[in-house]
Design an enzyme around this catalytic site. Structure first.
Site, PDB file in Angstrom:
ATOM      1  N   GLU A 116       0.843  -1.203   0.000  1.00 57.29           N
ATOM      2  CA  GLU A 116       0.000   0.000   0.000  1.00 57.29           C
ATOM      3  C   GLU A 116       0.875   1.248   0.000  1.00 57.29           C
ATOM      4  OE1 GLU A 116      -2.410   1.556  -0.760  1.00 57.29           O
ATOM      5  OE2 GLU A 116      -4.021   1.591   0.735  1.00 57.29           O
ATOM      6  N   ASP A 139      -3.032   5.519   6.688  1.00 54.32           N
ATOM      7  CA  ASP A 139      -3.522   6.783   7.241  1.00 54.32           C
ATOM      8  C   ASP A 139      -4.424   6.462   8.439  1.00 54.32           C
ATOM      9  OD1 ASP A 139      -4.027   9.567   7.323  1.00 54.32           O
ATOM     10  OD2 ASP A 139      -5.655   9.434   5.900  1.00 54.32           O
ATOM     11  N   PHE A 172      -1.110  16.333   3.721  1.00 52.23           N
ATOM     12  CA  PHE A 172      -1.583  15.623   2.546  1.00 52.23           C
ATOM     13  C   PHE A 172      -0.456  15.579   1.523  1.00 52.23           C
ATOM     14  CE2 PHE A 172      -3.871  14.493  -1.216  1.00 52.23           C
ATOM     15  CZ  PHE A 172      -4.804  13.590  -0.733  1.00 52.23           C
ATOM     16  N   ARG A 183       0.285  11.659  -9.570  1.00 55.12           N
ATOM     17  CA  ARG A 183       0.835  10.310  -9.317  1.00 55.12           C
ATOM     18  C   ARG A 183       2.204  10.129  -9.958  1.00 55.12           C
ATOM     19  NH1 ARG A 183      -3.331   7.123  -7.163  1.00 55.12           N
ATOM     20  NH2 ARG A 183      -5.401   7.426  -8.030  1.00 55.12           N
TER      21      ARG A 183
HETATM   22  P1  IMP Z   1      -6.772   4.930   5.274  1.00 60.29           P
HETATM   23  O1  IMP Z   1      -7.854   3.941   4.994  1.00 60.29           O
HETATM   24  O2  IMP Z   1      -7.285   6.164   5.947  1.00 60.29           O
HETATM   25  O3  IMP Z   1      -5.590   4.343   6.000  1.00 60.29           O
HETATM   26  O4  IMP Z   1      -6.330   5.517   3.906  1.00 60.29           O
HETATM   27  C1  IMP Z   1      -5.550   4.897   3.031  1.00 60.29           C
HETATM   28  C2  IMP Z   1      -5.754   5.491   1.659  1.00 60.29           C
HETATM   29  O5  IMP Z   1      -6.076   6.882   1.709  1.00 60.29           O
HETATM   30  C3  IMP Z   1      -4.486   5.401   0.878  1.00 60.29           C
HETATM   31  O6  IMP Z   1      -4.469   4.233   0.111  1.00 60.29           O
HETATM   32  C4  IMP Z   1      -4.528   6.621  -0.002  1.00 60.29           C
HETATM   33  O7  IMP Z   1      -5.176   6.299  -1.192  1.00 60.29           O
HETATM   34  C5  IMP Z   1      -5.363   7.603   0.730  1.00 60.29           C
HETATM   35  N1  IMP Z   1      -4.554   8.646   1.400  1.00 60.29           N
HETATM   36  C6  IMP Z   1      -4.370   8.835   2.718  1.00 60.29           C
HETATM   37  N2  IMP Z   1      -3.580   9.877   2.979  1.00 60.29           N
HETATM   38  C7  IMP Z   1      -3.233  10.367   1.765  1.00 60.29           C
HETATM   39  C8  IMP Z   1      -2.374  11.462   1.357  1.00 60.29           C
HETATM   40  O8  IMP Z   1      -1.767  12.179   2.135  1.00 60.29           O
HETATM   41  N3  IMP Z   1      -2.280  11.638   0.009  1.00 60.29           N
HETATM   42  C9  IMP Z   1      -2.912  10.874  -0.907  1.00 60.29           C
HETATM   43  N4  IMP Z   1      -3.697   9.841  -0.567  1.00 60.29           N
HETATM   44  C10 IMP Z   1      -3.860   9.591   0.763  1.00 60.29           C
HETATM   45 MG    MG Z   2      -4.560   4.147  -2.052  1.00 57.48          MG
END
Ligand code: IMP
Ligand code: MG
Length: 177
Positions: free
Chosen positions: A96, A100, A149, A162
């Protein structure tokens, strides 16, 4: 106007990815691994990591619903594309881009354990520890980063950025970055 501030250069990333690949190669010496990339953010990390893993390895991909065009996680995770092959008895490494809140990986971990892999590990290039809602840890982490972010090296904002080689903090003029 978007402003980009470099957080991690492509040289720093390449060095770290090589270390992670070496660690995975040691941990699974003499065995095969299946790398499962979470689309689309993990593709560039997976491509680089895979080439640093000196083992018999195959790829597969999975897609989950994402933030869409917003920066906030909706809280609900949905499987949009499943893996193509059976995971039973395999050493699976979920790859991954960023950990986050932990909602995505907690959901995927639960899904994939149901497929009876021999082992299931998580490799996350970035870890925003302070944002965690679900108590999940990655087995292989590239960098712990602050609550900003970030985009680049596979990570997007509304599908853009990307292709940036570096990982950058995305700042907006309204100060909401
Ligand atoms: P989580 O489910 O909150 O852990 O989020 C994971 C997903 O959120 C990652 O696979 C990213 O696609 C997206 N994400 C979280 N933080 C960021 C960031 O700072 N930039 C871009 N995508 C993010
Ligand atoms: Mg992702």
């Amino acid at each position: 106007m978007d402003r980009l501030k470099v957080l991690l250069t492509h040289e720093q990333i390449a060095k770290k990815v090589a270390e992670l690949g070496a660690q995975i190669s040691r941990d699974f010496e003499g065995q095969s691994v299946v790398l499962i990339g979470v689309l689309k953010g993990a593709t560039i990390f997976l491509a680089d990591l895979a080439r640093q893993i000196k083992l018999d390895a195959t790829f597969d991909f999975i897609a989950v619903s994402s933030y869409g065009n917003s920066r906030e996680q909706s809280g609900e995770v949905k499987l949009m594309k499943d893996v193509d092959h059976s995971m039973e008895g395999k050493n699976v490494i979920l790859v991954e881009d960023i950990l986050d809140t932990g909602l995505t990986l907690t959901y995927l971990q639960h899904q994939l354990w149901g497929r009876k892999p021999k082992s299931l590990k998580i490799a996350a290039l970035l870890d925003k520890v302070s944002r965690r809602i679900q108590p999940i840890h990655a087995d292989y982490v590239g960098f712990e980063i602050p609550d900003e972010f970030v985009v680049g090296y596979g990570l997007d904002f509304a599908e853009r950025f990307r292709n940036l080689p570096d990982i950058c903090i995305l700042e907006t003029d309204d100060g909401s970055a």
